[in-house]
Design a protein around this motif. Structure first.
Motif, mmCIF file in Angstrom:
data_model
loop_
_atom_site.group_PDB
_atom_site.id
_atom_site.type_symbol
_atom_site.label_atom_id
_atom_site.label_comp_id
_atom_site.label_asym_id
_atom_site.label_seq_id
_atom_site.Cartn_x
_atom_site.Cartn_y
_atom_site.Cartn_z
ATOM 1 N N LEU A 29 0.837 -1.205 0.000
ATOM 2 C CA LEU A 29 0.000 0.000 0.000
ATOM 3 C C LEU A 29 0.872 1.255 0.000
ATOM 4 O O LEU A 29 0.454 2.305 0.489
ATOM 5 N N SER A 30 2.047 1.146 -0.561
ATOM 6 C CA SER A 30 2.964 2.285 -0.566
ATOM 7 C C SER A 30 2.415 3.453 -1.380
ATOM 8 O O SER A 30 1.676 3.270 -2.343
ATOM 9 N N ASP A 31 2.783 4.656 -0.935
ATOM 10 C CA ASP A 31 2.435 5.887 -1.638
ATOM 11 C C ASP A 31 0.935 6.016 -1.894
ATOM 12 O O ASP A 31 0.484 6.201 -3.017
ATOM 13 N N ASN A 32 0.152 5.924 -0.826
ATOM 14 C CA ASN A 32 -1.302 6.052 -0.928
ATOM 15 C C ASN A 32 -1.874 7.132 -0.024
ATOM 16 O O ASN A 32 -3.096 7.225 0.135
ATOM 17 N N TRP A 33 -0.989 7.938 0.588
ATOM 18 C CA TRP A 33 -1.429 9.041 1.451
ATOM 19 C C TRP A 33 -2.390 8.543 2.541
ATOM 20 O O TRP A 33 -3.426 9.135 2.818
ATOM 21 N N LEU A 34 -2.045 7.431 3.165
ATOM 22 C CA LEU A 34 -2.928 6.860 4.193
ATOM 23 C C LEU A 34 -2.945 7.696 5.466
ATOM 24 O O LEU A 34 -3.958 7.741 6.162
ATOM 25 N N GLN A 35 -1.821 8.312 5.782
ATOM 26 C CA GLN A 35 -1.663 9.093 7.015
ATOM 27 C C GLN A 35 -1.961 8.222 8.241
ATOM 28 O O GLN A 35 -2.168 7.015 8.150
ATOM 29 N N GLY A 36 -2.001 8.832 9.407
ATOM 30 C CA GLY A 36 -2.182 8.072 10.639
ATOM 31 C C GLY A 36 -3.504 7.338 10.704
ATOM 32 O O GLY A 36 -3.592 6.196 11.181
ATOM 33 N N GLU A 37 -4.559 7.976 10.219
ATOM 34 C CA GLU A 37 -5.895 7.382 10.286
ATOM 35 C C GLU A 37 -5.973 6.098 9.451
ATOM 36 O O GLU A 37 -6.503 5.076 9.900
ATOM 37 N N GLY A 38 -5.450 6.153 8.252
ATOM 38 C CA GLY A 38 -5.451 4.966 7.399
ATOM 39 C C GLY A 38 -4.565 3.871 7.964
ATOM 40 O O GLY A 38 -4.891 2.682 7.891
ATOM 41 N N ALA A 39 -3.426 4.277 8.524
ATOM 42 C CA ALA A 39 -2.506 3.305 9.118
ATOM 43 C C ALA A 39 -3.151 2.575 10.281
ATOM 44 O O ALA A 39 -2.957 1.368 10.468
ATOM 45 N N ALA A 40 -3.928 3.310 11.064
ATOM 46 C CA ALA A 40 -4.610 2.700 12.211
ATOM 47 C C ALA A 40 -5.572 1.619 11.755
ATOM 48 O O ALA A 40 -5.680 0.551 12.376
ATOM 49 N N ALA A 41 -6.273 1.869 10.655
ATOM 50 C CA ALA A 41 -7.223 0.882 10.132
ATOM 51 C C ALA A 41 -6.491 -0.376 9.654
ATOM 52 O O ALA A 41 -6.912 -1.504 9.926
ATOM 53 N N VAL A 42 -5.386 -0.172 8.942
ATOM 54 C CA VAL A 42 -4.600 -1.312 8.456
ATOM 55 C C VAL A 42 -4.006 -2.084 9.628
ATOM 56 O O VAL A 42 -3.980 -3.325 9.633
#
Length: 313
Positions: A29-42
């Motif tokens: 999932l590289s370079d997808n602008w997940l930021q902290g919120e997206g990272a938490a979900a993953v």
């Protein structure tokens, strides 16, 4: 799924579908602008998923929130063996969370934390964690901001680690203090096989410290010291250390591209004779060729001393 524009919203949806998925083993999932919120979900998904073993979340601006989420996940996950987290704006505060995971997790074998914003405080924190880790085999932590004191603290952990085989600390600011710590670590460490210290402001003094470690080390196979202001004296010191260590394991040695004087040329020749299987490269873009006992000529060609068939780019 790299560069798919998921952002946090897409990451949440994807995480739900992967929660019970049993067929996907690698997640990029590289370079997808997940930021902290997206990272938490993953991260929450990876607490439940026991099939994914390789994860790449590079270049997602995860920040401190993402570091906190992934640290908590790694305290529970026992499946992931490869984790790429480069380019995520991790700083000294994020290092505190990541250190907890590095200390406790024994399953991750490959960890990439390069291209972040770690400073000297992070060096102290991560160094302690590395010393206690019993699983990592490869650590990339290049392109950060480790200088002198922080670099020395980071390397101190290496000396105590008995599992790490590959370490990349290139493009930091180790300087001579960091190099001195590396030299001491190389004396004590009998596991590390590859070390990259390219572009770390290591001068003659620092090169001689590393040379002192090489004089005793038996396991290091590859060392990259290019783009350091070691001068001829520093390069000679490293080569003399190899001469003095009949049990050296060095197979590939990359030295800076510098003007070659007679002493350095003679040492290159002597080391080549002593270790015929050693691949000795100087800068990667010049070939040293002796014309007479007192003359050295430089030609613009790839520099290889040793077995040219084993040259790597």
């Amino acid at each position: 799924m790299s560069r798919s524009g998921f952002r946090a919203t897409g990451a949440k949806a994807l995480a739900l579908s992967l929660m019970v998925n049993t067929s996907i083993l690698t997640l990029d999932l590289s370079d997808n602008w997940l930021q902290g919120e997206g990272a938490a979900a993953v991260a929450e998904m990876l607490k439940e998923n026991c099939y994914i073993s390789a994860v790449d979340l590079s270049d997602n601006k995860l920040g401190v929130e993402g570091a906190k989420a992934f640290s908590a996940m790694l305290l529970e996950n026992t499946t992931i063996v490869s984790l790429q987290l480069s380019g995520n704006e991790f700083d000294d505060q994020a290092a505190k969370y990541l250190a907890d995971a590095i200390t406790a997790n024994s399953k991750v074998e490959i960890l990439d934390l390069s291209y972040n914003m770690f400073g000297d405080k992070a060096g102290e924190i991560l160094g302690t964690a590395i010393a206690e880790n019993i699983g990592l085999k490869e650590l990339k932590i290049s392109w950060n901001h480790f200088h002198s004191q922080g670099a020395a603290a980071l390397v101190k952990g290496l000396g105590a680690n008995v599992f790490l085989k590959v370490l990349d600390v290139s493009y930091n600011g180790f300087g001579n203090s960091g190099a001195a710590a590396l030299g001491e670590a190389l004396k004590a460490n009998n596991v590390l096989e590859e070390l990259n210290v390219r572009n770390n402001h290591i001068s003659v003094e620092g090169a001689l410290h590393i040379a002192a470690g090489l004089k005793e080390n038996k396991t290091l196979k590859r060392l990259d010291m290019t783009r350091n202001p070691m001068q001829s004296e520093g390069c000679c010191g490293v080569l003399k250390a190899l001469q003095a260590n009949s049990g050296t394991g060095i197979e590939i040695l990359d030295l800076p591209d510098i003007p070659v004087n007679k002493e350095l040329a003679d040492l290159c020749d002597a080391v080549k004779i002593l270790f015929p299987n050693l691949l000795l490269r100087r800068g990667g873009n010049t070939k040293l060729q002796r014309k007479s006992p007192l003359k050295v000529e430089l030609q613009t060609q790839p520099k290889v001393v040793g077995n040219s068939q084993k040259a790597v780019a």
